[in-house]
Design a protein around this motif. Structure first.
Motif, PDB file in Angstrom:
ATOM      1  N   ALA A  82       0.629  -1.065  -0.083  1.00  0.00           N
ATOM      2  CA  ALA A  82      -0.087  -0.022  -0.010  1.00  0.00           C
ATOM      3  C   ALA A  82       0.898   1.387   0.061  1.00  0.00           C
ATOM      4  N   THR A  83       2.013   1.203   0.858  1.00  0.00           N
ATOM      5  CA  THR A  83       2.779   2.327   0.939  1.00  0.00           C
ATOM      6  C   THR A  83       3.673   2.681  -0.465  1.00  0.00           C
ATOM      7  N   ALA A  84       3.996   1.395  -0.958  1.00  0.00           N
ATOM      8  CA  ALA A  84       4.710   1.597  -2.447  1.00  0.00           C
ATOM      9  C   ALA A  84       3.556   2.274  -3.634  1.00  0.00           C
ATOM     10  N   ARG A  85       2.353   1.682  -3.339  1.00  0.00           N
ATOM     11  CA  ARG A  85       1.216   2.041  -4.491  1.00  0.00           C
ATOM     12  C   ARG A  85       1.049   3.402  -4.350  1.00  0.00           C
ATOM     13  N   ALA A  86       0.837   3.948  -2.872  1.00  0.00           N
ATOM     14  CA  ALA A  86       0.571   5.494  -2.907  1.00  0.00           C
ATOM     15  C   ALA A  86       1.575   6.242  -3.222  1.00  0.00           C
ATOM     16  N   ALA A  87       2.914   5.996  -3.136  1.00  0.00           N
ATOM     17  CA  ALA A  87       4.157   6.442  -3.634  1.00  0.00           C
ATOM     18  C   ALA A  87       3.966   6.722  -5.165  1.00  0.00           C
ATOM     19  N   MET A  90      -4.105   5.969 -11.445  1.00  0.00           N
ATOM     20  CA  MET A  90      -4.568   4.827 -11.182  1.00  0.00           C
ATOM     21  C   MET A  90      -6.116   4.450 -11.114  1.00  0.00           C
ATOM     22  N   ALA A  91      -6.657   4.301 -12.261  1.00  0.00           N
ATOM     23  CA  ALA A  91      -8.058   4.103 -12.403  1.00  0.00           C
ATOM     24  C   ALA A  91      -8.150   2.750 -12.179  1.00  0.00           C
ATOM     25  N   ARG A 142       1.381   9.101  -6.423  1.00  0.00           N
ATOM     26  CA  ARG A 142       2.036  10.583  -6.193  1.00  0.00           C
ATOM     27  C   ARG A 142       2.806  11.029  -7.107  1.00  0.00           C
ATOM     28  N   SER A 143       3.502  10.092  -7.664  1.00  0.00           N
ATOM     29  CA  SER A 143       4.732  10.295  -8.483  1.00  0.00           C
ATOM     30  C   SER A 143       4.047  11.284  -9.898  1.00  0.00           C
TER      31      SER A 143
END
Length: 265
Positions: free
Chosen positions: A12-17, A27-28, A20-21
Protein backbone atom coordinates in the motif's frame (compact mmCIF):
# COMPACT_ATOMS: atom_id res chain seq x y z
CA UNK A 1 -7.93 -14.46 2.58
CA UNK A 2 -4.22 -15.06 3.05
CA UNK A 3 -2.62 -13.40 6.09
CA UNK A 4 -0.11 -11.04 4.48
CA UNK A 5 -0.39 -8.11 6.89
CA UNK A 6 3.19 -6.88 6.50
CA UNK A 7 3.19 -7.34 2.73
CA UNK A 8 -0.15 -5.57 2.41
CA UNK A 9 1.12 -2.55 4.37
CA UNK A 10 4.34 -2.35 2.35
CA UNK A 11 2.45 -2.75 -0.95
CA UNK A 12 0.00 0.00 0.00
CA UNK A 13 2.86 2.37 0.81
CA UNK A 14 4.54 1.68 -2.54
CA UNK A 15 1.24 2.03 -4.38
CA UNK A 16 0.52 5.38 -2.76
CA UNK A 17 4.02 6.64 -3.58
CA UNK A 18 3.62 5.62 -7.22
CA UNK A 19 0.24 7.33 -7.40
CA UNK A 20 1.80 10.56 -6.12
CA UNK A 21 4.63 10.38 -8.61
CA UNK A 22 4.47 12.89 -11.44
CA UNK A 23 5.50 10.14 -13.87
CA UNK A 24 2.78 7.74 -12.79
CA UNK A 25 -0.32 7.20 -14.89
CA UNK A 26 -3.46 7.91 -12.84
CA UNK A 27 -4.52 4.68 -11.18
CA UNK A 28 -8.02 4.08 -12.47
CA UNK A 29 -7.46 0.34 -12.07
CA UNK A 30 -4.72 -1.70 -10.39
CA UNK A 31 -1.46 -2.03 -12.30
CA UNK A 32 -1.27 -5.07 -14.60
CA UNK A 33 -5.02 -5.58 -14.27
CA UNK A 34 -6.46 -7.22 -17.41
CA UNK A 35 -8.89 -5.07 -19.37
CA UNK A 36 -11.46 -7.84 -19.12
CA UNK A 37 -10.67 -9.78 -15.94
CA UNK A 38 -12.23 -13.07 -15.01
CA UNK A 39 -13.56 -13.33 -11.46
CA UNK A 40 -14.59 -16.62 -9.92
CA UNK A 41 -16.83 -17.02 -6.92
CA UNK A 42 -18.19 -19.86 -4.87
CA UNK A 43 -21.86 -20.10 -5.69
CA UNK A 44 -24.66 -22.39 -4.55
CA UNK A 45 -25.74 -23.61 -7.98
CA UNK A 46 -28.98 -25.49 -8.43
CA UNK A 47 -29.94 -27.67 -11.38
CA UNK A 48 -33.33 -29.24 -12.09
CA UNK A 49 -35.51 -30.37 -14.99
CA UNK A 50 -38.27 -27.90 -15.98
CA UNK A 51 -40.73 -27.36 -18.83
CA UNK A 52 -40.66 -24.03 -20.68
CA UNK A 53 -42.49 -23.20 -23.92
CA UNK A 54 -43.62 -26.85 -24.17
CA UNK A 55 -39.99 -28.05 -24.14
CA UNK A 56 -37.94 -29.78 -21.48
CA UNK A 57 -34.86 -27.97 -20.20
CA UNK A 58 -32.22 -28.22 -17.55
CA UNK A 59 -32.54 -25.12 -15.38
CA UNK A 60 -29.25 -24.02 -13.79
CA UNK A 61 -29.19 -20.98 -11.53
CA UNK A 62 -26.90 -19.37 -9.00
CA UNK A 63 -24.70 -16.29 -8.56
CA UNK A 64 -21.86 -15.49 -10.92
CA UNK A 65 -20.59 -12.72 -8.63
CA UNK A 66 -20.86 -11.96 -4.92
CA UNK A 67 -21.24 -8.30 -3.93
CA UNK A 68 -19.75 -6.50 -0.93
CA UNK A 69 -17.43 -9.36 -0.01
CA UNK A 70 -13.71 -8.70 -0.18
CA UNK A 71 -11.32 -11.12 -1.84
CA UNK A 72 -7.55 -10.99 -2.13
CA UNK A 73 -5.89 -9.74 -5.31
CA UNK A 74 -2.26 -8.96 -6.22
CA UNK A 75 -0.64 -6.36 -8.43
CA UNK A 76 3.00 -5.50 -9.08
CA UNK A 77 3.33 -4.07 -5.55
CA UNK A 78 1.72 -6.91 -3.61
CA UNK A 79 -1.63 -7.93 -2.12
CA UNK A 80 -4.74 -5.79 -1.74
CA UNK A 81 -8.45 -6.34 -1.16
CA UNK A 82 -10.96 -6.00 -3.97
CA UNK A 83 -14.72 -5.57 -3.56
CA UNK A 84 -17.52 -5.57 -6.14
CA UNK A 85 -20.13 -2.97 -5.18
CA UNK A 86 -23.73 -4.09 -4.89
CA UNK A 87 -24.87 -1.73 -7.66
CA UNK A 88 -22.01 -2.51 -10.04
CA UNK A 89 -24.30 -4.40 -12.44
CA UNK A 90 -27.33 -2.10 -12.50
CA UNK A 91 -26.36 0.10 -15.46
CA UNK A 92 -25.10 -2.71 -17.69
CA UNK A 93 -28.16 -4.86 -17.04
CA UNK A 94 -30.49 -1.96 -17.85
CA UNK A 95 -28.79 -1.77 -21.28
CA UNK A 96 -29.72 -5.42 -21.94
CA UNK A 97 -26.20 -6.70 -22.67
CA UNK A 98 -25.53 -9.72 -24.84
CA UNK A 99 -24.13 -12.39 -22.55
CA UNK A 100 -23.69 -16.14 -23.05
CA UNK A 101 -23.60 -19.07 -20.63
CA UNK A 102 -20.54 -21.34 -20.97
CA UNK A 103 -18.55 -23.79 -18.89
CA UNK A 104 -15.05 -22.60 -17.93
CA UNK A 105 -15.35 -19.60 -20.29
CA UNK A 106 -14.79 -21.87 -23.27
CA UNK A 107 -16.60 -23.96 -25.83
CA UNK A 108 -19.91 -23.42 -27.59
CA UNK A 109 -22.40 -21.27 -25.67
CA UNK A 110 -25.15 -23.30 -23.99
CA UNK A 111 -27.58 -20.38 -23.58
CA UNK A 112 -27.67 -16.63 -24.12
CA UNK A 113 -29.58 -13.47 -23.35
CA UNK A 114 -30.24 -12.96 -27.07
CA UNK A 115 -32.41 -16.09 -27.35
CA UNK A 116 -34.02 -15.51 -23.95
CA UNK A 117 -32.58 -18.65 -22.37
CA UNK A 118 -30.21 -16.76 -20.07
CA UNK A 119 -31.67 -14.42 -17.46
CA UNK A 120 -29.53 -12.07 -15.37
CA UNK A 121 -30.41 -9.96 -12.36
CA UNK A 122 -28.72 -7.94 -9.65
CA UNK A 123 -29.61 -7.84 -5.96
CA UNK A 124 -27.92 -7.42 -2.59
CA UNK A 125 -26.16 -10.77 -3.05
CA UNK A 126 -24.55 -9.95 -6.37
CA UNK A 127 -25.07 -10.98 -10.00
CA UNK A 128 -27.61 -13.78 -10.36
CA UNK A 129 -28.02 -15.94 -13.45
CA UNK A 130 -30.60 -18.46 -14.63
CA UNK A 131 -29.94 -20.56 -17.74
CA UNK A 132 -32.18 -22.98 -19.62
CA UNK A 133 -30.01 -25.69 -21.20
CA UNK A 134 -30.91 -28.18 -23.92
CA UNK A 135 -30.89 -31.68 -22.34
CA UNK A 136 -30.17 -33.29 -25.72
CA UNK A 137 -26.69 -31.75 -25.95
CA UNK A 138 -23.80 -33.96 -24.87
CA UNK A 139 -21.89 -31.06 -23.26
CA UNK A 140 -24.99 -30.21 -21.20
CA UNK A 141 -25.30 -33.82 -20.06
CA UNK A 142 -21.67 -33.84 -18.92
CA UNK A 143 -22.14 -30.54 -17.07
CA UNK A 144 -25.25 -31.81 -15.30
CA UNK A 145 -23.42 -34.94 -14.14
CA UNK A 146 -20.54 -32.79 -12.85
CA UNK A 147 -22.92 -30.50 -10.94
CA UNK A 148 -24.88 -33.43 -9.48
CA UNK A 149 -21.62 -35.10 -8.38
CA UNK A 150 -20.47 -31.76 -6.91
CA UNK A 151 -17.35 -31.81 -9.07
CA UNK A 152 -18.38 -28.35 -10.29
CA UNK A 153 -19.62 -26.01 -7.57
CA UNK A 154 -18.52 -22.49 -8.47
CA UNK A 155 -19.36 -19.81 -10.99
CA UNK A 156 -17.53 -17.01 -12.76
CA UNK A 157 -18.14 -14.08 -15.08
CA UNK A 158 -16.17 -12.11 -17.65
CA UNK A 159 -16.61 -8.33 -17.76
CA UNK A 160 -14.96 -4.95 -18.28
CA UNK A 161 -14.40 -2.48 -15.45
CA UNK A 162 -15.88 0.91 -16.34
CA UNK A 163 -15.64 2.59 -12.94
CA UNK A 164 -13.64 1.86 -9.81
CA UNK A 165 -11.60 3.57 -7.13
CA UNK A 166 -8.92 2.97 -4.53
CA UNK A 167 -9.39 3.55 -0.84
CA UNK A 168 -7.38 6.53 0.52
CA UNK A 169 -4.70 4.18 1.90
CA UNK A 170 -4.50 2.05 -1.28
CA UNK A 171 -5.29 -1.20 0.52
CA UNK A 172 -8.69 -1.76 -1.15
CA UNK A 173 -9.93 -1.41 -4.71
CA UNK A 174 -13.70 -1.15 -5.22
CA UNK A 175 -15.33 -1.99 -8.55
CA UNK A 176 -18.27 0.39 -8.81
CA UNK A 177 -19.45 -0.37 -12.33
CA UNK A 178 -18.87 -3.06 -14.97
CA UNK A 179 -19.88 -3.74 -18.56
CA UNK A 180 -21.12 -7.28 -19.23
CA UNK A 181 -21.82 -6.87 -22.95
CA UNK A 182 -20.09 -9.60 -24.99
CA UNK A 183 -19.07 -11.29 -21.76
CA UNK A 184 -20.09 -14.62 -20.29
CA UNK A 185 -21.21 -16.29 -17.08
CA UNK A 186 -21.29 -19.90 -16.02
CA UNK A 187 -19.85 -22.70 -13.91
CA UNK A 188 -16.09 -23.13 -13.50
CA UNK A 189 -13.94 -25.94 -12.16
CA UNK A 190 -11.98 -23.78 -9.71
CA UNK A 191 -12.72 -20.39 -8.26
CA UNK A 192 -9.48 -19.55 -6.53
CA UNK A 193 -7.81 -17.27 -9.07
CA UNK A 194 -9.40 -13.86 -9.69
CA UNK A 195 -7.17 -13.38 -12.73
CA UNK A 196 -4.09 -15.01 -14.13
CA UNK A 197 -1.28 -12.43 -14.35
CA UNK A 198 2.08 -13.15 -12.70
CA UNK A 199 1.37 -10.47 -10.10
CA UNK A 200 -1.98 -12.01 -9.23
CA UNK A 201 -0.42 -15.42 -8.68
CA UNK A 202 2.30 -14.07 -6.38
CA UNK A 203 0.29 -15.00 -3.30
CA UNK A 204 -0.02 -18.57 -4.51
CA UNK A 205 3.74 -18.72 -5.15
CA UNK A 206 4.55 -17.52 -1.64
CA UNK A 207 2.17 -20.01 -0.07
CA UNK A 208 3.80 -22.87 -2.00
CA UNK A 209 7.40 -22.04 -1.01
CA UNK A 210 7.48 -24.10 2.24
CA UNK A 211 6.42 -27.23 0.34
CA UNK A 212 8.66 -26.88 -2.72
CA UNK A 213 10.95 -29.86 -3.46
CA UNK A 214 14.56 -29.13 -2.55
CA UNK A 215 15.81 -28.96 -6.15
CA UNK A 216 13.02 -26.57 -7.13
CA UNK A 217 13.65 -24.41 -4.05
CA UNK A 218 17.39 -24.23 -4.85
CA UNK A 219 16.68 -23.25 -8.45
CA UNK A 220 14.26 -20.53 -7.31
CA UNK A 221 16.83 -19.24 -4.80
CA UNK A 222 19.53 -19.05 -7.48
CA UNK A 223 17.27 -17.26 -9.96
CA UNK A 224 16.21 -14.71 -7.36
CA UNK A 225 19.89 -14.09 -6.64
CA UNK A 226 20.40 -13.18 -10.30
CA UNK A 227 17.81 -10.39 -10.15
CA UNK A 228 19.54 -7.04 -9.80
CA UNK A 229 16.45 -5.35 -8.34
CA UNK A 230 16.29 -7.90 -5.51
CA UNK A 231 19.98 -7.45 -4.69
CA UNK A 232 19.59 -3.66 -4.76
CA UNK A 233 16.60 -3.74 -2.42
CA UNK A 234 18.51 -5.90 0.04
CA UNK A 235 21.48 -3.52 -0.01
CA UNK A 236 19.12 -0.62 0.62
CA UNK A 237 17.65 -2.32 3.67
CA UNK A 238 18.75 -0.96 7.07
CA UNK A 239 21.83 -2.76 8.43
CA UNK A 240 21.22 -5.45 10.99
CA UNK A 241 22.33 -4.59 14.52
CA UNK A 242 25.89 -5.66 15.23
CA UNK A 243 26.49 -8.41 17.75
CA UNK A 244 27.95 -7.16 21.03
CA UNK A 245 31.75 -7.21 20.97
CA UNK A 246 33.97 -8.58 23.70
CA UNK A 247 35.78 -6.38 26.29
CA UNK A 248 38.32 -3.89 24.92
CA UNK A 249 42.09 -4.31 25.36
CA UNK A 250 42.22 -1.31 27.68
CA UNK A 251 39.56 -2.86 29.93
CA UNK A 252 41.46 -6.15 30.07
CA UNK A 253 44.69 -4.31 31.01
CA UNK A 254 42.90 -2.45 33.80
CA UNK A 255 41.50 -5.71 35.16
CA UNK A 256 44.99 -7.27 35.16
CA UNK A 257 46.46 -4.28 37.05
CA UNK A 258 43.70 -4.55 39.70
CA UNK A 259 44.37 -8.27 40.15
CA UNK A 260 48.13 -7.69 40.48
CA UNK A 261 47.60 -4.91 43.03
CA UNK A 262 45.50 -7.24 45.15
CA UNK A 263 48.18 -9.92 45.08
CA UNK A 264 50.93 -7.43 46.12
CA UNK A 265 48.77 -6.12 48.93
Amino acid sequence: MTDNTALRAEAATARAAAARSAEATPMATPWERPAAPELRFKSAMRAKKVTKDDNDWWLVEGYASVAEQGYEMWDMFGPYTEVVSAGAFDKTLSAQPEVVFRFNHAGTPMAGTRNGRLELWSDENGLGDRAYLNPKREDVKLLMHAIEDEDVREQSFMFRITSGQWSPDYTEYRINEVDLDRGDVGPVTYGASPHTSIAARSGEFLNDIPDLPLLVARAAYERLGERLDVAASLRAAPPEPEEPKGPSIALLQAQLLVEKAREDF
